[in-house]
Scaffold this active site. Structure first.
Site, PDB file in Angstrom:
ATOM      1  N   TYR A  68      13.883  -6.929 -22.533  1.00 21.71           N
ATOM      2  CA  TYR A  68      12.830  -5.923 -22.362  1.00 21.71           C
ATOM      3  C   TYR A  68      13.022  -4.758 -23.325  1.00 21.71           C
ATOM      4  O   TYR A  68      12.057  -4.166 -23.809  1.00 21.71           O
ATOM      5  CB  TYR A  68      12.753  -5.464 -20.900  1.00 21.71           C
ATOM      6  N   GLN A 102      -3.886  -6.892 -17.446  1.00 24.08           N
ATOM      7  CA  GLN A 102      -2.619  -7.537 -17.100  1.00 24.08           C
ATOM      8  C   GLN A 102      -1.544  -7.120 -18.100  1.00 24.08           C
ATOM      9  O   GLN A 102      -0.381  -7.402 -17.912  1.00 24.08           O
ATOM     10  CB  GLN A 102      -2.792  -9.061 -17.132  1.00 24.08           C
ATOM     11  N   HIS A 120      -0.004  -5.404 -13.839  1.00 25.58           N
ATOM     12  CA  HIS A 120       1.349  -5.950 -14.002  1.00 25.58           C
ATOM     13  C   HIS A 120       2.345  -4.888 -14.463  1.00 25.58           C
ATOM     14  O   HIS A 120       3.405  -5.217 -15.004  1.00 25.58           O
ATOM     15  CB  HIS A 120       1.329  -7.134 -14.980  1.00 25.58           C
ATOM     16  N   CYS A 128      14.306   1.747 -10.145  1.00 26.27           N
ATOM     17  CA  CYS A 128      15.570   1.191  -9.646  1.00 26.27           C
ATOM     18  C   CYS A 128      15.298  -0.164  -9.012  1.00 26.27           C
ATOM     19  O   CYS A 128      14.372  -0.304  -8.209  1.00 26.27           O
ATOM     20  CB  CYS A 128      16.190   2.134  -8.612  1.00 26.27           C
ATOM     21  N   CYS A 131      16.388   0.482  -4.906  1.00 32.76           N
ATOM     22  CA  CYS A 131      15.610   1.339  -3.998  1.00 32.76           C
ATOM     23  C   CYS A 131      14.181   1.577  -4.502  1.00 32.76           C
ATOM     24  O   CYS A 131      13.363   2.154  -3.783  1.00 32.76           O
ATOM     25  CB  CYS A 131      16.324   2.674  -3.779  1.00 32.76           C
ATOM     26  N   CYS A 148      20.967   4.047 -11.035  1.00 34.14           N
ATOM     27  CA  CYS A 148      20.080   4.963 -10.295  1.00 34.14           C
ATOM     28  C   CYS A 148      20.891   6.109  -9.699  1.00 34.14           C
ATOM     29  O   CYS A 148      21.926   5.871  -9.074  1.00 34.14           O
ATOM     30  CB  CYS A 148      19.393   4.153  -9.201  1.00 34.14           C
ATOM     31  N   THR A 189      -7.646 -13.428 -21.874  1.00 32.25           N
ATOM     32  CA  THR A 189      -6.711 -13.899 -20.851  1.00 32.25           C
ATOM     33  C   THR A 189      -6.924 -15.401 -20.618  1.00 32.25           C
ATOM     34  O   THR A 189      -8.055 -15.885 -20.683  1.00 32.25           O
ATOM     35  CB  THR A 189      -6.835 -13.127 -19.518  1.00 32.25           C
ATOM     36  N   ALA A 231     -11.273 -11.141 -29.968  1.00 31.61           N
ATOM     37  CA  ALA A 231     -11.882  -9.967 -29.326  1.00 31.61           C
ATOM     38  C   ALA A 231     -12.147  -8.844 -30.324  1.00 31.61           C
ATOM     39  O   ALA A 231     -13.164  -8.145 -30.234  1.00 31.61           O
ATOM     40  CB  ALA A 231     -10.966  -9.470 -28.215  1.00 31.61           C
TER      41      ALA A 231
HETATM   42  N1  APR Z   1      -8.908 -12.386 -28.889  1.00 36.97           N
HETATM   43  C1  APR Z   1      -9.208 -12.858 -27.634  1.00 36.97           C
HETATM   44  N2  APR Z   1      -8.434 -13.759 -26.973  1.00 36.97           N
HETATM   45  C2  APR Z   1      -7.334 -14.225 -27.616  1.00 36.97           C
HETATM   46  C3  APR Z   1      -6.974 -13.792 -28.927  1.00 36.97           C
HETATM   47  C4  APR Z   1      -7.828 -12.830 -29.559  1.00 36.97           C
HETATM   48  N3  APR Z   1      -7.552 -12.350 -30.782  1.00 36.97           N
HETATM   49  N4  APR Z   1      -5.830 -14.442 -29.288  1.00 36.97           N
HETATM   50  C5  APR Z   1      -5.473 -15.247 -28.229  1.00 36.97           C
HETATM   51  N5  APR Z   1      -6.393 -15.114 -27.231  1.00 36.97           N
HETATM   52  C6  APR Z   1      -6.414 -15.776 -25.917  1.00 36.97           C
HETATM   53  C7  APR Z   1      -5.722 -17.117 -25.842  1.00 36.97           C
HETATM   54  O1  APR Z   1      -6.598 -18.168 -26.210  1.00 36.97           O
HETATM   55  C8  APR Z   1      -5.332 -17.196 -24.369  1.00 36.97           C
HETATM   56  O2  APR Z   1      -6.364 -17.782 -23.591  1.00 36.97           O
HETATM   57  O3  APR Z   1      -5.695 -14.938 -25.032  1.00 36.97           O
HETATM   58  C9  APR Z   1      -5.178 -15.722 -23.957  1.00 36.97           C
HETATM   59  C10 APR Z   1      -3.749 -15.264 -23.690  1.00 36.97           C
HETATM   60  O4  APR Z   1      -3.300 -15.953 -22.571  1.00 36.97           O
HETATM   61  P1  APR Z   1      -1.806 -15.752 -22.019  1.00 36.97           P
HETATM   62  O5  APR Z   1      -0.857 -15.837 -23.128  1.00 36.97           O
HETATM   63  O6  APR Z   1      -1.660 -16.683 -20.869  1.00 36.97           O
HETATM   64  O7  APR Z   1      -1.817 -14.236 -21.528  1.00 36.97           O
HETATM   65  P2  APR Z   1      -2.396 -13.612 -20.169  1.00 36.97           P
HETATM   66  O8  APR Z   1      -3.586 -14.355 -19.677  1.00 36.97           O
HETATM   67  O9  APR Z   1      -2.553 -12.169 -20.390  1.00 36.97           O
HETATM   68  O10 APR Z   1      -1.152 -13.874 -19.173  1.00 36.97           O
HETATM   69  C11 APR Z   1      -1.231 -13.417 -17.870  1.00 36.97           C
HETATM   70  O11 APR Z   1       1.040 -14.050 -17.420  1.00 36.97           O
HETATM   71  O12 APR Z   1       3.085 -14.238 -18.375  1.00 36.97           O
HETATM   72  C12 APR Z   1       2.362 -13.522 -17.451  1.00 36.97           C
HETATM   73  O13 APR Z   1       2.588 -11.299 -16.680  1.00 36.97           O
HETATM   74  C13 APR Z   1       2.268 -12.053 -17.817  1.00 36.97           C
HETATM   75  O14 APR Z   1       0.326 -10.593 -17.813  1.00 36.97           O
HETATM   76  C14 APR Z   1       0.792 -11.871 -18.163  1.00 36.97           C
HETATM   77  C15 APR Z   1       0.129 -12.967 -17.364  1.00 36.97           C
END
Ligand code: APR
Length: 250
Positions: A68, A102, A120, A128, A131, A148, A189, A231
């Site tokens: 991280y 997310q 998220h 911590c 706690c 902590c 997403t 996007a």
């Molecule tokens: N513009 C739009 N969409 C895009 C682009 C772009 N430039 N590049 C990639 N993508 C799309 C991919 O096709 C995919 O469907 O973004 C999506 C990313 O998906 P994930 O990697 O699964 O990410 P996300 O949906 O945010 O994951 C959800 O999973 O791992 C956990 O906690 C983590 O918040 C995260 C959650």
């Protein structure tokens, strides 16, 4: 000709409440890796069960902490892209636009978005592990998690790990916005992680139009008006088409 369906533009123009729900794809054009991209995704290179679960942290806090810390250094080094700016402009244009993400980055805020609902958590916040008390941000090159002051527990990033519940207030606000939405814009997403992936389903059930912006198909395709592409390219064009004279894209 805008290249967008006239009825889509009309629905967006008439919409009073728009829920914008973003995922890692929204930050991809800023240089942040997504999670599930088969080659470049974080989960293609690392095992989530070794790095993003409470058990992994209990087993090996140093490794999780250092991962991280690396992510924080990467996140601190990137800037918002045109998608983040378009979303901030849409919020400025429409008081009924709610932004849920997310993403654990701060690119929406850096682009000028207000009231971002982080489902998220945030990679820049600490708490911590024992706690739960909030703990201060520390230099991103600190090799070991500090302790902590209240209970001596280990510091962990304030993000939601697999198997953990979402922050209740944020989830309640997001679900309410989904219930009330005229339109949902699902941006970048994979719509595979719950309960966040439930939001467009809640909204659809309540009669909303679902618009998906993603270069690749997702399970949401079945119920969405799909706009295929990045996007950062589609959102500014969509905004300019919906509000030709309104939105000022910085
Ligand atoms: N513009 C739009 N969409 C895009 C682009 C772009 N430039 N590049 C990639 N993508 C799309 C991919 O096709 C995919 O469907 O973004 C999506 C990313 O998906 P994930 O990697 O699964 O990410 P996300 O949906 O945010 O994951 C959800 O999973 O791992 C956990 O906690 C983590 O918040 C995260 C959650």
């Amino acid at each position: 000709m805008t290249g967008f369906a006239p009825e889509l533009l009309e629905t967006l123009r008439r919409a009073e409440r728009i829920l914008i729900s973003t995922g890692a794809g929204c930050s991809a054009e800023s240089g942040l890796p997504t999670f599930r991209d088969p080659q470049q995704g974080l989960w293609a290179k690392y095992r989530p069960q070794d790095l993003a679960t409470p058990d992994a942290f209990a087993r090996d806090p140093e490794t999780v902490w250092r991962w991280y810390q690396w992510r924080r250094r990467v996140h601190a080094d990137v800037a918002p892209n045109a998608a983040h700016r378009a979303i901030a402009a849409m919020q400025a244009q429409l008081s009924g636009a709610t932004l849920v993400t997310q993403n654990v980055d701060r690119l929406h805020e850096l682009a000028g978005s207000r009231a971002v609902i982080h489902l998220h958590g945030s990679v820049f916040r600490n708490k911590c592990a024992a706690c739960g008390v909030p703990m201060p941000e520390v230099p991103h090159d600190l090799e070991s998690p500090p302790r902590c002051d209240s209970c001596g527990g280990l510091c962990r990033p304030d993000v939601v790990w697999f198997g953990e519940g979402l922050p209740q207030e944020e989830w309640r606000a997001a679900a309410e916005a989904a219930e009330a939405a005229d339109v949902v814009l699902s941006v970048g997403t994979s719509s595979t992680v719950y309960p966040a992936a439930e939001l467009p389903v809640i909204a659809k059930r309540a009669g909303a139009l679902i618009v998906q912006i993603n270069p690749a198909p997702t399970p949401l395709d079945r119920v969405a008006h799909n706009l295929r592409g990045p996007a950062g390219e589609i959102l500014p064009k969509l905004l300019a088409a919906v509000w030709p004279s309104g939105v000022l894209l910085q």
